[in-house]
Design an enzyme around this catalytic site. Structure first.
Site, short mmCIF file in Angstrom:
data_model
loop_
_atom_site.label_atom_id
_atom_site.label_comp_id
_atom_site.label_asym_id
_atom_site.label_seq_id
_atom_site.Cartn_x
_atom_site.Cartn_y
_atom_site.Cartn_z
CG ASP A 185 -4.68 5.08 3.35
OD1 ASP A 185 -4.79 4.46 4.42
OD2 ASP A 185 -3.65 5.71 3.03
CB CYS A 238 -0.99 -0.01 1.16
SG CYS A 238 -0.26 0.17 2.80
NE ARG A 267 -4.44 1.52 1.89
CZ ARG A 267 -4.28 2.25 0.80
NH1 ARG A 267 -5.16 2.21 -0.17
NH2 ARG A 267 -3.22 3.04 0.67
#
Length: 144
Positions: free
Chosen positions: A112, A8, A14
């Site tokens: 996000d 990520c 994440r």
């Protein structure tokens, strides 16, 4: 054992959640694979998000470690690399074009949750669990 890498942007929310969920699922389902994670725009050693740890703990999954900046050797050593969004996967392909054949889009676009409340993290975790389920199934079917 197949090495999976989740990527990520910051490697504090994440991708660490994807790593933890994948490793838990792979172990429970007898899949011979292990995941790690990294970030495109981070530096080594940043703490994982408290909310990431909290939502995983609710699932009985522990989160430990700290952020890692993506390197070419990480990509090279992985059997499959997943960007948690299409733009991250595209950035990975641009940064590491000779490994494009093993860079994949995560099956679900995961926004996000950084800086958001626990509800945002639970939403992200739900999307991650959905995507991990699809990846585990593809590994079992020999498609990855």
């Amino acid at each position: 054992m197949k090495k999976i890498l989740f990527v990520c942007s910051g490697n504090t929310c994440r991708s660490p959640m994807a790593e933890a969920v994948f490793n838990d699922s792979a172990e429970r389902e007898g899949v011979d694979a292990h995941a790690s994670s990294a970030g495109l725009f981070t530096r080594d050693g940043l703490a994982y998000s408290d909310n990431s740890a909290a939502v995983l703990k609710d699932e009985g999954i522990e989160l430990s470690g700290s952020s890692r900046q993506i390197t070419e050797s990480m990509v090279k050593e992985s059997g499959a690399v997943f960007g948690l969004t299409s733009s991250i996967a595209s950035s990975l392909i641009a940064a590491f074009p000779k490994y494009a054949d093993k860079i994949y889009y995560f099956p679900v676009e995961v926004a996000d949750p950084f800086g958001g409340d626990i509800v945002e993290y639970k939403r992200a975790l739900g999307e991650i669990k959905d995507g991990i389920g699809r990846i585990i199934a593809a590994l079992k079917d020999g498609k990855i």
